[in-house]
Design a protein around this motif. Sequence first.
Motif, short mmCIF file in Angstrom:
data_model
loop_
_atom_site.label_atom_id
_atom_site.label_comp_id
_atom_site.label_asym_id
_atom_site.label_seq_id
_atom_site.Cartn_x
_atom_site.Cartn_y
_atom_site.Cartn_z
N ARG A 78 0.85 -1.19 0.00
CA ARG A 78 0.00 0.00 0.00
C ARG A 78 0.89 1.24 0.00
O ARG A 78 1.86 1.32 0.78
CB ARG A 78 -0.92 0.03 1.23
N CYS A 79 0.56 2.19 -0.85
CA CYS A 79 1.31 3.45 -0.90
C CYS A 79 0.92 4.30 0.30
O CYS A 79 -0.27 4.53 0.54
CB CYS A 79 1.00 4.18 -2.20
N TYR A 80 1.91 4.75 1.07
CA TYR A 80 1.59 5.58 2.23
C TYR A 80 2.40 6.88 2.31
O TYR A 80 2.09 7.77 3.11
CB TYR A 80 1.78 4.78 3.53
N PHE B 39 6.07 2.49 -0.24
CA PHE B 39 5.03 1.51 0.02
C PHE B 39 5.35 0.73 1.30
O PHE B 39 6.52 0.50 1.62
CB PHE B 39 4.95 0.49 -1.12
N GLY C 281 -2.61 5.69 0.02
CA GLY C 281 -3.64 4.80 0.55
C GLY C 281 -4.10 3.74 -0.41
O GLY C 281 -4.88 2.85 -0.04
N PRO D 92 -3.85 0.38 -2.59
CA PRO D 92 -3.10 -0.88 -2.55
C PRO D 92 -2.68 -1.34 -3.95
O PRO D 92 -3.20 -0.85 -4.96
CB PRO D 92 -4.09 -1.86 -1.93
N CYS D 93 -1.77 -2.28 -3.99
CA CYS D 93 -1.33 -2.85 -5.26
C CYS D 93 -0.57 -4.13 -4.99
O CYS D 93 -0.37 -4.52 -3.82
CB CYS D 93 -0.44 -1.86 -6.03
N CYS E 190 -5.78 -6.26 0.73
CA CYS E 190 -4.62 -5.69 1.42
C CYS E 190 -5.02 -5.37 2.86
O CYS E 190 -6.05 -4.72 3.09
CB CYS E 190 -4.16 -4.42 0.72
N GLN F 290 -3.92 -0.16 6.59
CA GLN F 290 -2.67 0.59 6.61
C GLN F 290 -2.13 0.70 8.03
O GLN F 290 -2.88 0.91 8.99
CB GLN F 290 -2.90 1.99 6.03
#
Length: 230
Positions: A27-29, A55, A116, A118-119, A151, A154
Amino acid sequence: MAIIAKNSGGGDGVAYSPIPAGNYVARCYSMIEIGTLNEVIMGNEKRLHKIRITFELPTEVKVFNAEKGEQPCVISKEFTLSMNEKANLRAFLTSWRGKAFTEEEATAFDVTRLLGVPCLLNIIHKQGRKDPSKTFDEIASATPLPKGLACPPQVNPTFEFSHSEWEWEKFNGLPNFLQEKIKQSEEYKALTAAPAAPQYTKEQIAQLHHEQEQQQKAMAEMDDSDDLPF
C-alpha cells in the motif's frame, strides 16, 4: 495539497537486508516531492523534477525497534515527475491501475491520489553499482491486486511532503540522506536564499535622498526636548 505530474512533451541500528525478491501485497503511504535536480544521465546533464513514492508491505514484517515490535517492511522508488508518454512514472502507474491513461488524464495527474491505494508489487534484486558484492531490493513493477486478494489495513500514517506547502517539521523529520538530497533542489535553494537587495534607478535614489533630507529638516525644527528623557 497536490503534487502534479504533467505531460509536457534504515534506522535504529538495524543492519540492512534486502526484502526477498517476489510479489507482495503493498500500500502506498508516503509521497515526497524531492524537487528539481541536475542529474547526469548517459553523460548528459539533465534538469529533472523528482518525487519519492514509498510503500508498506503489511505481510512482510520485522522488528526494527524493540519498543514498537513488529512493523511492516517498506520500500521506495524515485521517479521524474512527468506524465509524458515515454516517462517511467506513466508506465509504472499504467501497470498499477491496469488501464492506459487518456491524454486528458495525463495532462495533469495529481500523484497524491495514490496515497492509501493498494497494489501488488514485484520486487527484484540488483547488485550494487559501486560494490557488486552488495545486493539491493528494487521495485520492478506494480499491478492491481488480483480478485479475491485483499490488502490489510494501513499501518504507517500517511505522509505527504511538498515544496508548494512547505512544512519545516516534516522536513526535519526526514532521514538525513533525504534532507541532503532535497537541499540540492532548486526549490529548496530558492526557499532559503537571502532576499535580493532592491534595485533603484538614479532618479529613485535622488528622490530617496531628498525625502530623507526633508525628514531630517522637519525633525530639527521640532522642539520637543522638554518631553524627551535624553
